[in-house]
Design a protein around this motif. Structure first.
Motif: not given
Length: 486
Positions: A321-330, A346-347, A355-363, A395-401
């Protein structure tokens, strides 16, 4: 003894890159005389050919659809040597790799005593063993779709409510076709012929229409494809969502079931979803939930082609809900407990590094973070940590795996106020998958006020090809093909 810099550094000499290791005054001269890491050549057409290295035998991989003699008769090599080693013949001179017996390279170690001779030949790639993933990326057709107004002709649109006239577009592969869904046209006039378009996936020429069956087009909110290239639609009516799929656009849509949530509740452009797996068998659907400080997303199971009656929640750990209000997971795969790629803003909106991208573990813990300055690696403008859109919900950053030939890749989008960009990278977000998938285009009207991008891709296991299409909101559709041979 000659003193070398303690820092590991590289030196590119024409077509041959020598990697020089660290040493100090007391180090002994190296006795290693190897070609290491990889051996590639650039052919007559500019195509880059990878190789398999087994012992001292190097075999260039050539597609059965290419003329090996024409491509390799004067090809420039690029390869890596052990620290301090030299090689003969001169690596800056093109060689005829198509000749009988191949080309022999003799590597002499830094100590001047140890030598290794490598023989470079070629083989048809579908007869060679090759590893996971893809080996070559081909740039395909691009199209601006002038008939849709903008993009195409700047400002040429009758949609007065759409700022700057750009289109909130989703697209999805559907067998040999791509379906384009314009929420801008649906919201303005559901009867418009521009609401849903079907094009050939290679030429991007018009190719019929999408059979909507009993679906009310006003309720058709989002589309994407599964791993197999079937078009999947999210259709919402009030607080209920129903998912349909098509194998080809002419098919009647097939429902896999309903669930009592609205997966497209956002009306400002930020709604997004992904399908990991085979929608006709076993898959997972993920979708943005109402924005929250925890970054929540819905996750719904598909088993035997049927949607589960309930859902679970995933928290990215980053506010949606921050910055330009976009988030996506894949999800990185279709397993029950996969890791996830996360695209987040963010920011400060429309500012560097928003724009930031991360990899999160199943946990739920973050295991990988996209490097801070992608332009230092990918040599384009802000492919990774670029500017978010100014517009909330852009919509940015779009991420797709997507797993391609047993290896998972992530595609992501970005840009600056005047550039669109995208890239396909490794699943840890650390390296570019192929030089042709380092994508950047300038734009005449501010990208910052656009709705950003959309991405769709799938893997054809039978053809050993993956297809990628990127929608840049003010430029149109750009396509790519990835193959498991060169």
């Amino acid at each position: 003894m000659k003193k070398l810099n303690l820092k590991l550094y590289g030196m590119l000499v024409a077509g041959c890159l020598f990697l020089l290791g660290a040493c100090n005054d007391d180090a002994e001269l190296s006795n290693e005389a190897n070609i290491v890491v990889s051996f590639k050549v650039t052919g007559a057409s500019g195509k880059v050919f990878n190789s398999s290295i087994e012992g001292n035998a190097i075999t260039l991989k050539v597609s059965p659809y290419l003329d090996a003699e024409e491509e390799l008769s004067a090809a420039m090599p690029v390869f890596y040597l052990s620290r301090g080693a030299t090689v003969s013949p001169d690596p800056t001179v093109p060689q005829d790799f198509s000749q009988a017996g191949g080309v022999k390279y003799t590597v002499t170690a830094e100590d001047g005593k140890t030598q290794n001779t490598y023989t470079v030949t070629w083989g048809i790639s579908d007869q060679l063993p090759y590893g996971e993933g893809f080996t070559y990326a081909e740039i395909g057709t691009k199209k601006s779709f002038v008939e849709l107004g903008y993009p195409g002709e700047v400002g040429n649109t009758g949609l007065a409510s759409i700022e700057y006239g750009d289109l909130l577009m989703y697209h999805a592969y559907c067998g040999d076709y791509i379906v384009l869904l314009s929420r801008a046209y649906i919201n303005s006039n559901p009867a418009s012929p521009h609401c849903v378009k079907v094009v050939d996936k290679i030429t991007l020429n018009a190719a019929g229409s999408l059979n909507l069956g009993s679906i009310n087009i006003s309720n058709l909110k989002m589309i994407t494809s599964d791993y197999k290239g079937r078009c999947v639609a999210a259709v919402t009516d009030g607080s209920q969502s129903e998912f349909f799929y098509w194998t080809t656009p002419a098919d009647a849509p097939k429902s896999i079931g309903k669930i009592s949530i609205d997966v497209a509740a956002s009306t400002d452009g930020s709604a997004n979803f992904q399908v990991a797996g085979d929608i006709t068998a076993n898959a997972w659907i993920t979708a943005l939930a109402p924005r929250s400080p925890q970054g929540e997303h819905y996750r719904i199971k598909v088993t035997g082609g049927q949607l589960a009656s309930d859902y679970s929640m995933i928290s990215s750990g980053y506010s949606s809900s921050d910055c330009s209000g976009f988030q996506m997971i894949s999800p990185l795969d279709d397993s029950d407990r996969p890791s996830f790629a996360i695209g987040d803003t963010e920011g400060t909106a429309n500012a560097a590094n928003s724009i930031h991208c991360y990899i999160n573990s199943p946990a739920g813990s973050t295991t990988n973070v996209m490097p801070g300055y992608w332009q230092n690696i990918l040599q384009t403008w802000w492919v990774g940590t670029g500017f978010s859109t100014i517009r909330t919900g852009g919509r940015s950053p779009i991420v797709s795996a997507l797993p391609i030939n047993g290896k998972t890749y992530v595609t992501l989008t970005s840009g600056t106020g005047w550039w669109y960009s995208a890239a396909v990278v490794s699943s840890d977000l650390q390296s570019l998958a192929h030089e042709n998938l380092n994508i950047a285009y300038d734009v005449a009207a501010s990208r910052g006020w656009s709705y950003g991008e959309w991405v769709d891709w799938y893997w054809d296991d039978e053809a050993k090809e993956a297809y990628l299409a990127v929608w840049f909101g003010r430029l149109g559709l750009y396509t790519y093909k990835m193959t498991c041979y060169e």
